[in-house]
Motif scaffolding. Structure first.
Motif, short mmCIF file in Angstrom:
data_model
loop_
_atom_site.label_atom_id
_atom_site.label_comp_id
_atom_site.label_asym_id
_atom_site.label_seq_id
_atom_site.Cartn_x
_atom_site.Cartn_y
_atom_site.Cartn_z
N VAL A 19 0.35 -28.84 -26.87
CA VAL A 19 -0.54 -29.73 -26.33
C VAL A 19 -1.67 -28.98 -25.92
O VAL A 19 -1.70 -27.71 -25.77
CB VAL A 19 0.08 -30.34 -25.14
N LEU A 20 -2.88 -29.69 -25.48
CA LEU A 20 -3.96 -29.01 -24.58
C LEU A 20 -4.14 -30.02 -23.60
O LEU A 20 -4.46 -31.05 -23.66
CB LEU A 20 -5.26 -28.96 -25.58
N TYR A 21 -3.72 -29.20 -22.21
CA TYR A 21 -3.92 -30.05 -21.15
C TYR A 21 -5.28 -30.33 -20.63
O TYR A 21 -6.25 -29.44 -20.94
CB TYR A 21 -3.25 -29.29 -19.84
N GLY A 22 -5.66 -31.72 -20.32
CA GLY A 22 -6.91 -32.01 -20.34
C GLY A 22 -7.76 -32.34 -21.50
O GLY A 22 -8.83 -32.86 -21.43
N LEU A 23 -6.94 -32.40 -22.55
CA LEU A 23 -7.62 -32.94 -23.88
C LEU A 23 -8.37 -34.38 -23.76
O LEU A 23 -9.38 -34.62 -24.15
CB LEU A 23 -6.76 -32.96 -24.99
N ARG A 24 -7.43 -35.20 -23.17
CA ARG A 24 -8.00 -36.60 -23.10
C ARG A 24 -9.35 -36.87 -22.42
O ARG A 24 -10.29 -37.49 -22.75
CB ARG A 24 -6.93 -37.49 -22.41
N ARG A 44 -10.24 -27.04 -11.90
CA ARG A 44 -11.44 -26.33 -11.14
C ARG A 44 -12.85 -26.26 -11.93
O ARG A 44 -13.60 -26.77 -11.35
CB ARG A 44 -11.17 -24.80 -10.86
N TYR A 45 -12.65 -26.29 -13.31
CA TYR A 45 -13.83 -26.48 -14.15
C TYR A 45 -14.18 -28.02 -14.13
O TYR A 45 -15.48 -28.36 -14.07
CB TYR A 45 -13.48 -26.03 -15.45
N GLY A 46 -13.26 -28.95 -14.43
CA GLY A 46 -13.40 -30.51 -14.51
C GLY A 46 -13.37 -30.77 -15.89
O GLY A 46 -12.84 -30.28 -16.79
N PRO A 47 -14.00 -32.04 -16.18
CA PRO A 47 -13.84 -32.49 -17.39
C PRO A 47 -14.54 -31.33 -18.46
O PRO A 47 -15.69 -31.19 -18.17
CB PRO A 47 -14.59 -34.07 -17.53
N GLY A 48 -13.98 -31.41 -19.45
CA GLY A 48 -14.67 -30.51 -20.66
C GLY A 48 -13.95 -29.20 -20.84
O GLY A 48 -14.21 -28.32 -21.55
N ALA A 49 -12.96 -29.18 -20.08
CA ALA A 49 -11.91 -27.82 -20.13
C ALA A 49 -10.62 -28.23 -20.51
O ALA A 49 -10.18 -29.53 -20.25
CB ALA A 49 -11.99 -27.18 -18.70
N VAL A 50 -9.84 -27.56 -21.15
CA VAL A 50 -8.59 -27.78 -21.88
C VAL A 50 -7.74 -26.50 -21.35
O VAL A 50 -8.24 -25.49 -21.66
CB VAL A 50 -8.50 -27.86 -23.28
N ALA A 51 -6.52 -26.63 -21.20
CA ALA A 51 -5.62 -25.46 -20.86
C ALA A 51 -4.62 -25.20 -22.09
O ALA A 51 -4.16 -26.16 -22.54
CB ALA A 51 -5.02 -25.89 -19.62
N LEU A 52 -4.37 -23.87 -22.43
CA LEU A 52 -3.53 -23.61 -23.42
C LEU A 52 -2.13 -23.53 -22.87
O LEU A 52 -1.18 -23.64 -23.65
CB LEU A 52 -3.66 -22.20 -23.84
N LEU A 53 -2.07 -23.67 -21.51
CA LEU A 53 -0.77 -23.47 -20.93
C LEU A 53 -0.12 -22.13 -21.26
O LEU A 53 1.02 -22.10 -21.24
CB LEU A 53 0.32 -24.55 -21.16
N GLY A 54 -0.79 -21.03 -21.40
CA GLY A 54 -0.62 -19.50 -21.38
C GLY A 54 -1.96 -18.86 -21.91
O GLY A 54 -2.93 -19.28 -21.85
N LYS A 55 -1.49 -17.53 -22.49
CA LYS A 55 -2.57 -16.74 -22.80
C LYS A 55 -2.84 -16.67 -24.09
O LYS A 55 -3.71 -16.02 -24.77
CB LYS A 55 -2.29 -15.32 -22.28
#
Length: 135
Positions: A19-24, A44-55
């Motif tokens: 998954v990519l958190y924030g994808l929607r 913090r960044y807002g819409p337009g950012a996605v998280a890998l949930l890791g490195k």
């Protein structure tokens, strides 16, 4: 010890590398896509950012980035201690993009010296840094 506890709690059985958190929310934006490590960095960044949930980035996450953000710049902002990981993420995304004929840039954004992770910066500062790195 604290190191034994998970950093984030998710649904039982969820595979965080799929998954990519924030994808929607990111799909509904039009500027560069920002790839960060964690949920709070997306907040913090807002819409337009996605998280890998890791490195690191998985092939499934790269496929999601390619499917939803073709020909859009990608900016990677990992924590200060993850510069080698950021280079690996960049290389993996770039290779997959080039195989598809997508020549949009994939850049790494360095955090300011007083910040350990994107959450240490203001939203305005993060947006300014992203704008500068894709220029």
């Amino acid at each position: 010890a604290d190191n034994d506890r998970p950093k984030y709690y998710t649904s039982r059985g969820m595979k965080k590398n799929e998954v990519l958190y924030g994808l929607r929310q990111a799909v509904n934006t039009s500027d560069a896509i920002v790839v960060v490590e964690g949920v709070t960095d997306v907040w913090r960044y807002g819409p337009g950012a996605v998280a890998l949930l890791g490195k690191s980035v998985s092939l499934r996450q790269v496929k999601l980035l390619n499917r939803h953000f073709m020909e859009r710049p990608i900016v990677i902002i990992l924590d200060r201690d993850a510069s080698d990981d950021a280079k690996k993420v960049q290389t993996t995304i770039l290779q997959a993009r080039r195989e598809r004929g997508d020549w949009a840039p994939v850049r790494i954004c360095q955090l300011p010296s007083d910040s350990e992770d994107p959450g240490d910066c203001t939203r305005d500062k993060l947006h300014q840094m992203v704008t500068e790195v894709i220029r």
